[in-house]
Design an enzyme around this catalytic site. Structure first.
Site, PDB file in Angstrom:
ATOM      1  N   ASP A   1      19.071  41.488  51.305  1.00 60.33           N
ATOM      2  CA  ASP A   1      19.050  42.871  50.807  1.00 60.33           C
ATOM      3  C   ASP A   1      18.410  43.831  51.819  1.00 60.33           C
ATOM      4  OD1 ASP A   1      16.488  41.885  50.554  1.00 60.33           O
ATOM      5  OD2 ASP A   1      16.377  42.070  48.388  1.00 60.33           O
TER       6      ASP A   1
ATOM      7  N   ASN B   1       8.758  42.454  38.541  1.00 57.62           N
ATOM      8  CA  ASN B   1       9.534  42.792  37.341  1.00 57.62           C
ATOM      9  C   ASN B   1      10.645  41.767  37.101  1.00 57.62           C
ATOM     10  OD1 ASN B   1      11.156  43.297  39.479  1.00 57.62           O
ATOM     11  ND2 ASN B   1      11.686  45.400  38.933  1.00 57.62           N
TER      12      ASN B   1
ATOM     13  N   HIS C   1      12.817  40.823  39.406  1.00 56.02           N
ATOM     14  CA  HIS C   1      14.031  41.021  40.216  1.00 56.02           C
ATOM     15  C   HIS C   1      14.210  39.896  41.226  1.00 56.02           C
ATOM     16  CE1 HIS C   1      12.089  43.672  43.656  1.00 56.02           C
ATOM     17  NE2 HIS C   1      11.878  42.397  43.839  1.00 56.02           N
TER      18      HIS C   1
ATOM     19  N   GLU D   1      17.826  44.323  39.871  1.00 55.97           N
ATOM     20  CA  GLU D   1      16.760  44.819  39.013  1.00 55.97           C
ATOM     21  C   GLU D   1      17.049  44.507  37.542  1.00 55.97           C
ATOM     22  OE1 GLU D   1      14.229  45.594  40.555  1.00 55.97           O
ATOM     23  OE2 GLU D   1      14.382  47.279  41.925  1.00 55.97           O
TER      24      GLU D   1
HETATM   25  C1  F6R Z   1      13.099  41.048  49.563  1.00 56.15           C
HETATM   26  C2  F6R Z   1      13.565  40.629  48.230  1.00 56.15           C
HETATM   27  C3  F6R Z   1      12.665  40.821  47.055  1.00 56.15           C
HETATM   28  C4  F6R Z   1      11.401  39.971  47.202  1.00 56.15           C
HETATM   29  C5  F6R Z   1      10.466  40.132  45.999  1.00 56.15           C
HETATM   30  C6  F6R Z   1       9.148  39.412  46.194  1.00 56.15           C
HETATM   31  O1  F6R Z   1      14.096  40.815  50.523  1.00 56.15           O
HETATM   32  O2  F6R Z   1      14.656  40.165  48.086  1.00 56.15           O
HETATM   33  O3  F6R Z   1      13.346  40.485  45.890  1.00 56.15           O
HETATM   34  O4  F6R Z   1      11.759  38.624  47.321  1.00 56.15           O
HETATM   35  O5  F6R Z   1      10.223  41.476  45.739  1.00 56.15           O
HETATM   36  O6  F6R Z   1       8.483  39.961  47.291  1.00 56.15           O
HETATM   37  P1  F6R Z   1       7.175  39.298  47.907  1.00 56.15           P
HETATM   38  O7  F6R Z   1       7.615  37.982  48.478  1.00 56.15           O
HETATM   39  O8  F6R Z   1       6.711  40.241  48.963  1.00 56.15           O
HETATM   40  O9  F6R Z   1       6.218  39.115  46.775  1.00 56.15           O
END
Ligand code: F6R
Length: 242
Positions: free
Chosen positions: A67, A136, A138, A143
Site C-alpha cells: 500500500d 482499528n 485495518h 479500513e
Molecule cells: C503499512 C500497512 C499497515 C500497517 C499497520 C500496522 O504498509 O499496511 O496496515 O501494517 O498499520 O502498522 P505498524 O506495524 O507500524 O504498527
C-alpha cells in the site's frame, strides 16, 4: 488459520524472515507482498542478513508493496515506498524490473490500481503476503467497512489511521487517502502471515482471532484463510482466552 505465539518480537521476526527464505528456495518464480510499518521492519532486516549470508538468488523474486499514502512522495521517509527501498530493496540490490509499488503521486490512481492488479495476475498470484494490523483492525489500508471482495483500490483513511500514521513522519502530514491491495488479494494469496507485537496490539489481536468475521474489523478475514498464520509475541497474545 493458525496462531503461533513467540516469546519476543525478534523471535517472530526471525520466523517470518525464514518463511521468505523458504519461499525463495522452494519456488522458481516467487511473488512476495509485504506491508511497511514498525512491525515488519525487523523481519526485513533479518531477511536481508539471511539473504546475504546464504547468498540467496533473488533474481526471480517479484516484490509487491502492499500500500501507499496518497499524495506522499517516495522520497518522504514516512512513505511506504521509502520503507521498502531502505529496509529491503536497496540493501539487497533488488532488480528494479521485479518491483511493483503504487505510484501514489500519479494523476490517475485508478490506472495504478489496474496496473497492480494486472501485474499480480500476470505473475500468477501472490505466494506469500506478510501484513501487519492497524489499531482499528485495518490490513494494508483496508479500513473498517471495506468490502472483502475488493482488488486494488483508493480509500478514505479512517480517523485512527490518520492519527496513528503520523508516527512515520518527521513533521505532521495531511493524510487523507490510501491506495492499497484489496482483501481479495489477501484471500487469494497462497500463504498469509499476519505479524503483531507489543501489548498495544493485544486488543486488536484478540478481536482478529476471537470475534466474528466481519468487514467492520478487516483483520478478522484471517480466520477464513486456510493457509493464514497469525504470528504474535507474548505481549500481543496477552488478552487471548487460550
Ligand atoms: C503499512 C500497512 C499497515 C500497517 C499497520 C500496522 O504498509 O499496511 O496496515 O501494517 O498499520 O502498522 P505498524 O506495524 O507500524 O504498527
Amino acid at each position: 488459520m493458525q496462531l503461533k505465539i513467540y516469546k519476543t518480537h525478534h523471535d517472530l521476526s526471525d520466523a517470518a524472515a525464514n518463511e521468505i527464505v523458504e519461499l525463495v528456495n522452494c519456488k522458481s518464480n516467487p511473488v512476495l507482498c509485504l506491508a511497511s510499518g514498525d512491525t515488519p521492519k525487523l523481519t526485513c532486516r533479518l531477511f536481508v542478513e539471511k539473504a546475504k549470508s546464504q547468498q540467496l538468488d533473488l533474481s526471480n523474486l517479484t516484490f509487491i508493496g502492499l500500500d501507499e499514502w496518497v499524495g506522499v512522495p517516495p522520497e518522504n521517509n514516512g512513505s511506504c515506498h521509502y520503507f521498502f527501498r531502505h529496509e529491503l530493496l536497496d540493501p539487497l540490490d533488488f532488480p528494479v524490473k521485479n518491483v511493483y509499488l503504487f505510484d501514489a503521486m500519479s494523476g490517475d490512481l485508478q490506472d495504478e490500481c489496474r496496473k497492480m492488479d494486472n501485474a499480480i495476475l500476470e505473475k500468477g498470484g501472490i505466494d506469500l503476503m506478510i501484513v501487519g494490523i492497524g489499531m482499528n483492525g485495518h490490513v494494508g489500508f483496508n479500513e473498517p467497512g471495506v468490502l472483502f471482495g475488493n482488488y486494488s483500490h483508493v480509500i478514505d483513511l479512517d480517523e485512527t489511521t490518520i492519527s496513528v500514521g503520523q508516527k512515520y513522519f518527521k513533521t505532521p502530514v495531511n493524510l487523507q487517502k490510501g491506495i492499497t491491495l484489496g482483501l481479495n488479494h489477501l484471500q487469494h494469496s497462497k500463504k498469509v502471515l499476519m505479524l503483531a507485537n507489543g501489548e498495544k496490539k493485544s486488543g486488536v489481536i484478540k478481536k482478529t482471532i476471537e470475534d466474528e468475521v466481519s468487514p467492520a474489523f478487516p483483520a478478522s478475514i484471517m480466520q477464513t484463510h486456510a493457509n493464514g498464520l497469525v504470528m504474535v509475541d507474548e505481549a500481543a497474545a496477552g488478552l487471548l482466552k487460550h
